[in-house]
Motif scaffolding. Structure first.
Motif, mmCIF file in Angstrom:
data_model
loop_
_atom_site.group_PDB
_atom_site.id
_atom_site.type_symbol
_atom_site.label_atom_id
_atom_site.label_comp_id
_atom_site.label_asym_id
_atom_site.label_seq_id
_atom_site.Cartn_x
_atom_site.Cartn_y
_atom_site.Cartn_z
ATOM 1 N N GLN A 131 0.825 -1.185 0.000
ATOM 2 C CA GLN A 131 0.000 0.000 0.000
ATOM 3 C C GLN A 131 0.873 1.253 0.000
ATOM 4 O O GLN A 131 2.024 1.231 0.419
ATOM 5 C CB GLN A 131 -0.921 0.008 1.216
ATOM 6 C CG GLN A 131 -0.192 0.084 2.549
ATOM 7 C CD GLN A 131 -1.157 0.082 3.714
ATOM 8 O OE1 GLN A 131 -2.347 0.080 3.525
ATOM 9 N NE2 GLN A 131 -0.624 0.082 4.914
ATOM 10 N N VAL B 296 -3.617 4.344 -0.168
ATOM 11 C CA VAL B 296 -4.072 3.566 -1.322
ATOM 12 C C VAL B 296 -3.788 2.112 -1.001
ATOM 13 O O VAL B 296 -2.634 1.719 -0.838
ATOM 14 C CB VAL B 296 -3.340 3.992 -2.611
ATOM 15 C CG1 VAL B 296 -3.695 3.049 -3.749
ATOM 16 C CG2 VAL B 296 -3.699 5.421 -2.978
ATOM 17 N N THR C 66 -5.546 -0.680 -2.636
ATOM 18 C CA THR C 66 -5.807 -1.595 -3.749
ATOM 19 C C THR C 66 -5.422 -0.911 -5.055
ATOM 20 O O THR C 66 -5.278 0.324 -5.120
ATOM 21 C CB THR C 66 -7.290 -2.001 -3.804
ATOM 22 O OG1 THR C 66 -8.097 -0.824 -3.989
ATOM 23 C CG2 THR C 66 -7.720 -2.696 -2.523
ATOM 24 N N GLU C 67 -5.260 -1.702 -6.105
ATOM 25 C CA GLU C 67 -4.802 -1.169 -7.376
ATOM 26 C C GLU C 67 -5.790 -0.200 -8.004
ATOM 27 O O GLU C 67 -5.414 0.689 -8.775
ATOM 28 C CB GLU C 67 -4.518 -2.318 -8.349
ATOM 29 C CG GLU C 67 -3.342 -3.193 -7.923
ATOM 30 C CD GLU C 67 -3.071 -4.298 -8.926
ATOM 31 O OE1 GLU C 67 -3.861 -4.407 -9.895
ATOM 32 O OE2 GLU C 67 -2.088 -5.037 -8.757
ATOM 33 N N ASP C 68 -7.080 -0.334 -7.701
ATOM 34 C CA ASP C 68 -8.078 0.527 -8.333
ATOM 35 C C ASP C 68 -8.388 1.769 -7.499
ATOM 36 O O ASP C 68 -9.282 2.534 -7.854
ATOM 37 C CB ASP C 68 -9.363 -0.255 -8.599
ATOM 38 C CG ASP C 68 -9.948 -0.866 -7.323
ATOM 39 O OD1 ASP C 68 -9.242 -0.867 -6.299
ATOM 40 O OD2 ASP C 68 -11.099 -1.348 -7.365
ATOM 41 N N GLU C 69 -7.671 1.964 -6.402
ATOM 42 C CA GLU C 69 -7.865 3.169 -5.588
ATOM 43 C C GLU C 69 -6.892 4.249 -6.010
ATOM 44 O O GLU C 69 -5.845 3.982 -6.600
ATOM 45 C CB GLU C 69 -7.649 2.857 -4.097
ATOM 46 C CG GLU C 69 -8.836 2.249 -3.396
ATOM 47 C CD GLU C 69 -8.617 2.121 -1.897
ATOM 48 O OE1 GLU C 69 -9.566 1.708 -1.212
ATOM 49 O OE2 GLU C 69 -7.511 2.426 -1.418
ATOM 50 N N SER C 70 -7.235 5.498 -5.695
ATOM 51 C CA SER C 70 -6.334 6.631 -5.900
ATOM 52 C C SER C 70 -6.344 7.479 -4.643
ATOM 53 O O SER C 70 -7.264 7.390 -3.821
ATOM 54 C CB SER C 70 -6.778 7.468 -7.114
ATOM 55 O OG SER C 70 -8.103 7.954 -6.925
ATOM 56 N N ASN D 277 -9.417 8.856 -2.230
ATOM 57 C CA ASN D 277 -10.610 8.015 -2.273
ATOM 58 C C ASN D 277 -10.506 6.780 -1.382
ATOM 59 O O ASN D 277 -11.357 5.899 -1.442
ATOM 60 C CB ASN D 277 -10.876 7.554 -3.716
ATOM 61 C CG ASN D 277 -11.147 8.718 -4.647
ATOM 62 O OD1 ASN D 277 -11.939 9.599 -4.331
ATOM 63 N ND2 ASN D 277 -10.478 8.728 -5.793
ATOM 64 N N SER E 168 -17.001 -2.368 0.667
ATOM 65 C CA SER E 168 -16.282 -3.155 -0.326
ATOM 66 C C SER E 168 -16.502 -4.626 -0.050
ATOM 67 O O SER E 168 -16.945 -5.026 1.012
ATOM 68 C CB SER E 168 -14.778 -2.831 -0.255
ATOM 69 O OG SER E 168 -14.255 -3.244 0.996
#
Length: 389
Positions: free
Chosen positions: A87, A120, A122-126, A129, A171
């Protein structure tokens, strides 16, 4: 916070000629991490700190401070679960401290602060968010009394934290692990009161003994307490934490330090495992012991630091689970060991090279690891440059 600001202004009216003393430091590091045969890509860490010391009068000083960091490489201490191995994190803290020397040996201090933490996972987080991004504000005060060989501090602080993006069951990962206590909108938001008592004594030149007691009362604003019947009580979660810290250090051509920390958490929160229809009281009650010896050698052109940390956390009532998730009689415990090596080489009076390597081994009697990894080893390395002003 408005009252705190007005108090700062009122005390600052005693200003005479202002003296400025700026201080700053920055570290730029690159490296990677490993765990379970999996390696992260090469990334970087940045740490920066700036303090502007303002001497307002002979007895009054004001210290605005910024401290920030970005972690693209998770250190061994941050690797708590296999799911979130690599992370990224960034923290930014602004604080303002007012110091009043009431009389020789006696100081009063007021502090207000704001912290923003972004992650961050996970890979789809920025950034911005993340479920566990939070904003924290704080205000407190300290009284420090010094009479050789003792230095004594008594402090009271209050913090509040808001997790703007977090919603329970937000999630699939949260859905798999959530108990009834996580039902709600702002279940992670909290307010905390802390009381600190600390004393340091110089036993002889270069030899220091430090002891502190920290009492923390942490109230969660929207985290309900499930009962054995599957309903909720009218109370909200409240944790009471007591921490005793002892350290002995000696400085000279080398620095040797040994510290001991004992922490107890007493929580009124329970857990209801909806999947197995199992009620688990006192789910967050635990005791934790940490031992931390360290050695720093100041060589002619190199500073070498070696430290070891051992931590054992034992839960009072939370049971372990077998590989299928069934609850057993034995209570859960967690153990971790961290070995850290740090090298620093000066290039100029202010510029230096730095390298750091760490290894962590985590173990537990927990056998169920479908969601979290309790038994694993991880390592990380970093190297780069630093500057101090």
């Amino acid at each position: 916070m408005k009252k705190a600001f007005l108090l700062f202004i009122a005390l600052s009216l005693r200003v005479q000629a202002i003296e400025l003393v700026p201080m700053a430091s920055v570290e730029l590091m690159g490296g990677g991490a490993y765990s379970g045969g999996e390696a992260s890509s090469f990334s970087g860490n940045v740490e920066a700190e700036g303090i502007l010391g303002l001497k307002l009068s002979e007895s009054l000083s004001l210290l605005p401070r910024y401290k920030g960091c970005y972690e693209g490489v998770s250190s061994a201490k941050r690797l708590e679960t296999g799911k979130h191995l690599f992370q990224q994190n960034q923290d930014h803290t602004l604080s303002l401290k007012l110091i009043d020397e009431i009389r020789p040996g006696l100081k009063g201090k007021l502090l207000t602060s704001y912290k923003k933490s972004l992650s961050v996972e996970t890979e789809d987080e920025s950034f911005g968010n993340g479920d566990y991004d939070y904003d924290q504000t704080g205000f407190g005060g300290e009284v420090e009394y010094r009479s050789a060989p003792f230095d004594m501090t008594l402090g009271l602080n209050r913090y509040s934290a808001c997790f703007p993006n977090y919603q329970s069951l937000a999630s699939s990962f949260e859905t798999e692990t959530a108990g009834l206590e996580n039902v709600g909108k702002d279940t992670q938001d909290y307010k905390t009161n802390e009381l600190l008592a600390e004393i340091e004594a110089e036993l002889r030149p270069g030899l220091f003994l430090n002891s502190s007691l920290l009492w923390t009362n942490k109230g969660f604003l929207d985290q309900s307490i499930p009962t054995e019947s599957g309903t909720f009580s009218e109370e909200k979660r409240r944790d009471k934490i007591q921490e005793l810290s002892l350290s002995l250090s000696h400085s000279g051509k080398r620095k040797v330090e040994f510290s001991l920390d004992l922490l107890t958490n007493n929580s009124n929160q329970n857990h209801y495992d909806a999947e197995k229809s199992r009620f688990l009281p006192n789910f967050y009650d635990y005791r934790e012991l940490t031992l931390n010896p360290s050695l720093t050698l100041y060589l002619s052109s190199l500073d070498l630091s070696l430290s070891y940390s051992y931590t054992k956390k034992r839960y009072k009532d939370r049971p372990k689970q077998d590989t299928d998730g069934n609850y057993l009689e034995e209570k859960l415990y967690l153990k971790s060991q961290i070995l850290n090596l740090c090298l620093s080489h000066p290039l100029t009076d202010r510029l230096f090279l730095k390298a750091n390597a760490s290894h962590k081994k985590s173990s537990s009697n927990m056998e169920y690891e479908e969601i979290y990894s309790y038994n694993y080893s991880s390592s990380s390395y970093l190297f780069g440059v630093g500057y101090e002003y």
